[in-house]
Design a protein around this motif. Structure first.
Motif, PDB file in Angstrom:
ATOM      1  N   ILE A  79      37.783  43.625  48.535  1.00  0.00           N
ATOM      2  CA  ILE A  79      37.244  42.315  47.986  1.00  0.00           C
ATOM      3  C   ILE A  79      38.419  41.689  47.455  1.00  0.00           C
ATOM      4  N   ALA A  80      39.094  42.505  46.322  1.00  0.00           N
ATOM      5  CA  ALA A  80      40.105  41.655  45.770  1.00  0.00           C
ATOM      6  C   ALA A  80      41.165  41.187  46.784  1.00  0.00           C
ATOM      7  N   GLY A  81      41.561  41.921  47.883  1.00  0.00           N
ATOM      8  CA  GLY A  81      42.434  41.479  48.819  1.00  0.00           C
ATOM      9  C   GLY A  81      42.007  40.194  49.472  1.00  0.00           C
ATOM     10  N   ARG A  82      40.776  40.162  49.832  1.00  0.00           N
ATOM     11  CA  ARG A  82      40.265  38.929  50.459  1.00  0.00           C
ATOM     12  C   ARG A  82      40.224  37.906  49.748  1.00  0.00           C
ATOM     13  N   THR A  83      39.751  37.980  48.423  1.00  0.00           N
ATOM     14  CA  THR A  83      39.610  36.827  47.495  1.00  0.00           C
ATOM     15  C   THR A  83      40.670  36.311  46.789  1.00  0.00           C
ATOM     16  N   ALA A  84      41.732  37.260  46.453  1.00  0.00           N
ATOM     17  CA  ALA A  84      42.817  36.849  45.894  1.00  0.00           C
ATOM     18  C   ALA A  84      44.094  37.548  46.662  1.00  0.00           C
ATOM     19  N   PRO A  85      44.348  36.740  47.641  1.00  0.00           N
ATOM     20  CA  PRO A  85      45.425  37.581  48.288  1.00  0.00           C
ATOM     21  C   PRO A  85      46.994  37.559  47.784  1.00  0.00           C
ATOM     22  N   ASP A  86      47.347  36.648  46.898  1.00  0.00           N
ATOM     23  CA  ASP A  86      48.470  36.388  46.542  1.00  0.00           C
ATOM     24  C   ASP A  86      48.724  37.064  44.878  1.00  0.00           C
ATOM     25  N   SER A  87      47.726  37.623  44.379  1.00  0.00           N
ATOM     26  CA  SER A  87      47.895  38.124  43.099  1.00  0.00           C
ATOM     27  C   SER A  87      47.818  39.714  43.451  1.00  0.00           C
ATOM     28  N   PRO A  88      48.356  40.515  42.480  1.00  0.00           N
ATOM     29  CA  PRO A  88      48.126  41.956  42.775  1.00  0.00           C
ATOM     30  C   PRO A  88      46.710  42.385  42.465  1.00  0.00           C
ATOM     31  N   ARG A  89      46.532  43.237  43.275  1.00  0.00           N
ATOM     32  CA  ARG A  89      44.978  43.638  43.684  1.00  0.00           C
ATOM     33  C   ARG A  89      44.301  44.432  42.262  1.00  0.00           C
ATOM     34  N   ASN A  90      45.354  45.229  41.703  1.00  0.00           N
ATOM     35  CA  ASN A  90      44.815  45.722  40.336  1.00  0.00           C
ATOM     36  C   ASN A  90      44.373  44.704  39.362  1.00  0.00           C
ATOM     37  N   GLU A  91      45.235  43.599  39.096  1.00  0.00           N
ATOM     38  CA  GLU A  91      44.776  42.688  38.295  1.00  0.00           C
ATOM     39  C   GLU A  91      43.403  41.876  38.842  1.00  0.00           C
ATOM     40  N   ALA A  92      43.476  41.596  40.156  1.00  0.00           N
ATOM     41  CA  ALA A  92      42.209  40.930  40.827  1.00  0.00           C
ATOM     42  C   ALA A  92      40.870  41.916  40.670  1.00  0.00           C
ATOM     43  N   ILE A  93      41.431  43.213  40.595  1.00  0.00           N
ATOM     44  CA  ILE A  93      40.055  44.221  40.570  1.00  0.00           C
ATOM     45  C   ILE A  93      39.578  44.053  39.060  1.00  0.00           C
ATOM     46  N   LEU A  94      40.408  44.001  38.051  1.00  0.00           N
ATOM     47  CA  LEU A  94      40.179  44.103  36.567  1.00  0.00           C
ATOM     48  C   LEU A  94      39.490  42.780  36.331  1.00  0.00           C
ATOM     49  N   ARG A  95      39.735  41.578  37.083  1.00  0.00           N
ATOM     50  CA  ARG A  95      39.249  40.435  36.743  1.00  0.00           C
ATOM     51  C   ARG A  95      37.734  40.196  37.279  1.00  0.00           C
ATOM     52  N   ILE A  96      37.495  40.860  38.599  1.00  0.00           N
ATOM     53  CA  ILE A  96      36.260  40.929  39.231  1.00  0.00           C
ATOM     54  C   ILE A  96      35.175  41.975  38.324  1.00  0.00           C
ATOM     55  N   GLY A  97      35.967  42.971  37.764  1.00  0.00           N
ATOM     56  CA  GLY A  97      35.190  43.712  36.797  1.00  0.00           C
ATOM     57  C   GLY A  97      34.700  43.098  35.493  1.00  0.00           C
ATOM     58  N   GLU A  98      35.675  42.278  35.132  1.00  0.00           N
ATOM     59  CA  GLU A  98      35.242  41.502  33.807  1.00  0.00           C
ATOM     60  C   GLU A  98      34.152  40.179  33.984  1.00  0.00           C
ATOM     61  N   LEU A  99      34.521  39.621  35.036  1.00  0.00           N
ATOM     62  CA  LEU A  99      33.390  38.613  35.494  1.00  0.00           C
ATOM     63  C   LEU A  99      32.103  38.994  35.920  1.00  0.00           C
ATOM     64  N   ASN A 100      31.799  40.646  36.230  1.00  0.00           N
ATOM     65  CA  ASN A 100      30.476  40.939  36.555  1.00  0.00           C
ATOM     66  C   ASN A 100      30.071  42.271  35.774  1.00  0.00           C
ATOM     67  N   ASP A 101      30.752  42.318  34.648  1.00  0.00           N
ATOM     68  CA  ASP A 101      30.560  43.384  33.780  1.00  0.00           C
ATOM     69  C   ASP A 101      30.359  44.740  34.213  1.00  0.00           C
ATOM     70  N   LEU A 102      31.095  44.902  35.214  1.00  0.00           N
ATOM     71  CA  LEU A 102      30.993  46.325  35.916  1.00  0.00           C
ATOM     72  C   LEU A 102      31.564  47.438  35.287  1.00  0.00           C
ATOM     73  N   ASP A 103      30.984  48.677  35.138  1.00  0.00           N
ATOM     74  CA  ASP A 103      31.430  49.830  34.537  1.00  0.00           C
ATOM     75  C   ASP A 103      32.498  50.676  35.317  1.00  0.00           C
ATOM     76  N   GLY A 104      31.851  50.857  36.667  1.00  0.00           N
ATOM     77  CA  GLY A 104      32.631  51.456  37.577  1.00  0.00           C
ATOM     78  C   GLY A 104      32.981  50.642  39.038  1.00  0.00           C
ATOM     79  N   GLY A 105      33.228  51.325  39.879  1.00  0.00           N
ATOM     80  CA  GLY A 105      33.614  50.716  41.415  1.00  0.00           C
ATOM     81  C   GLY A 105      32.463  50.579  42.210  1.00  0.00           C
TER      82      GLY A 105
END
Length: 119
Positions: A79-105
């Motif tokens: 999902i991070a690769g599809r939605t934010a292809p220009d940014s590092p995936r780790n940063e995109a995954i962290l941002r998605i986790g923050e936006l959705n209040d995710l505890d895990g993957g």
């Protein structure tokens, strides 16, 4: 003299009054409860209004977000690769986790996620 003393004793005794349990509650407990409720209401009122201008202020830029629905087999990495292809995936995954209040993957098919808007 005993009559005068007894009259004075009766007068002194009748000048004060004694409250029963209901009277003490009425004059002491009830006002304390009312003040506590008013203080709690004031805290909620001023707390909510105190935070509202900070949340709606123009000082902080609002990041654009989109919503996506998780499909069977989707991972945060994909999902991070599809939605934010220009940014590092780790940063995109962290941002998605923050936006959705995710505890895990762990994601569930049909789950709706907020993701950073693609550029």
């Amino acid at each position: 003299m005993s009559t005068a003393a007894s009259v004075q004793t009766r007068t002194a005794g009748s000048a004060g009054f004694h409250l029963n349990r209901r009277g003490r509650f009425l004059f002491v407990g009830f006002p304390v409860i009312v003040l506590a409720v008013l203080a709690a209401a004031a805290a909620v009122f001023f707390g909510a209004h105190g935070m509202a201008p900070a949340a709606a202020s123009d000082d902080q830029p609002v990041a654009a977000v989109e919503t996506i629905t998780v499909n069977y087999g989707d991972t945060l990495w994909a999902i991070a690769g599809r939605t934010a292809p220009d940014s590092p995936r780790n940063e995109a995954i962290l941002r998605i986790g923050e936006l959705n209040d995710l505890d895990g993957g762990e994601l569930q098919p049909g789950q709706v996620l907020f993701v950073p808007a693609g550029s």
